[in-house]
Design a protein around this motif. Sequence first.
Motif, short mmCIF file in Angstrom:
data_model
loop_
_atom_site.label_atom_id
_atom_site.label_comp_id
_atom_site.label_asym_id
_atom_site.label_seq_id
_atom_site.Cartn_x
_atom_site.Cartn_y
_atom_site.Cartn_z
N LEU A 148 25.67 128.16 -23.48
CA LEU A 148 25.98 127.13 -24.46
C LEU A 148 25.04 127.18 -25.66
O LEU A 148 25.46 126.98 -26.79
N ASP A 149 23.76 127.48 -25.43
CA ASP A 149 22.81 127.54 -26.53
C ASP A 149 23.17 128.65 -27.52
O ASP A 149 23.01 128.49 -28.73
N ALA A 168 27.43 128.84 -33.94
CA ALA A 168 28.14 127.85 -34.74
C ALA A 168 27.30 127.44 -35.95
O ALA A 168 27.80 127.35 -37.07
N SER A 169 26.02 127.22 -35.72
CA SER A 169 25.13 126.86 -36.83
C SER A 169 25.07 127.98 -37.85
O SER A 169 25.13 127.74 -39.06
N ALA A 170 24.94 129.22 -37.39
CA ALA A 170 24.87 130.37 -38.29
C ALA A 170 26.15 130.51 -39.11
O ALA A 170 26.10 130.98 -40.25
N ALA A 171 27.29 130.10 -38.54
CA ALA A 171 28.56 130.19 -39.25
C ALA A 171 28.80 128.99 -40.17
O ALA A 171 29.82 128.92 -40.84
N GLY A 172 27.85 128.04 -40.17
CA GLY A 172 27.98 126.87 -41.04
C GLY A 172 28.78 125.74 -40.44
O GLY A 172 29.19 124.81 -41.14
N THR A 173 29.01 125.78 -39.13
CA THR A 173 29.76 124.72 -38.45
C THR A 173 28.80 123.61 -38.05
O THR A 173 27.87 123.83 -37.28
N ALA A 174 29.03 122.42 -38.58
CA ALA A 174 28.15 121.28 -38.28
C ALA A 174 28.36 120.81 -36.84
O ALA A 174 29.48 120.80 -36.33
N HIS A 175 27.27 120.45 -36.20
CA HIS A 175 27.32 119.86 -34.86
C HIS A 175 25.99 119.19 -34.58
O HIS A 175 25.01 119.39 -35.30
N THR A 179 31.54 123.65 -22.97
CA THR A 179 30.68 123.26 -21.87
C THR A 179 30.01 124.49 -21.29
O THR A 179 30.51 125.60 -21.42
N GLY A 180 28.86 124.28 -20.66
CA GLY A 180 28.24 125.43 -20.00
C GLY A 180 26.75 125.27 -19.88
O GLY A 180 26.17 124.24 -20.20
N GLY A 181 26.16 126.35 -19.41
CA GLY A 181 24.72 126.37 -19.14
C GLY A 181 23.93 126.85 -20.31
O GLY A 181 24.36 127.13 -21.37
#
Length: 111
Positions: free
Chosen positions: A70-71, A77-84, A109-111
């Motif tokens: 998951l990390d 996602a952050s590198a692609a500019g996706t906010a979360h 979901t995940g580890g």
Amino acid sequence: MTVTTVLAQATVTDLDRAERWYTALFGRGPDSRPMDGLLEWHLTDSAGVQVWREPGRSGRSTVVLAVSDLDAVAAAASAAGTAHDGPEPGGGGRLLRLADPDGNRVVVTGG
């Protein structure tokens, strides 16, 4: 009845914009374009995600994906500019809440 394949589906308004977003999420382009307005990512032999252009229903879908790292997904996602808001506790484990450009919920979901 024996189910052999499951495809989650997200409905979107702009297929090109959605293709860019899901390509960034999955790290590759769609595996199939079975018909006009439909993209498919085959994630395993028996599961995948469809992205379907249907403006009247767009933004009301939820896709849940289970991953081993998951990390790594959060970092990509952050590198692609996706906010979360980063991974958080939930569902007896951890989860990452994402939203595509139409507001469809993608929960990882995940580890």
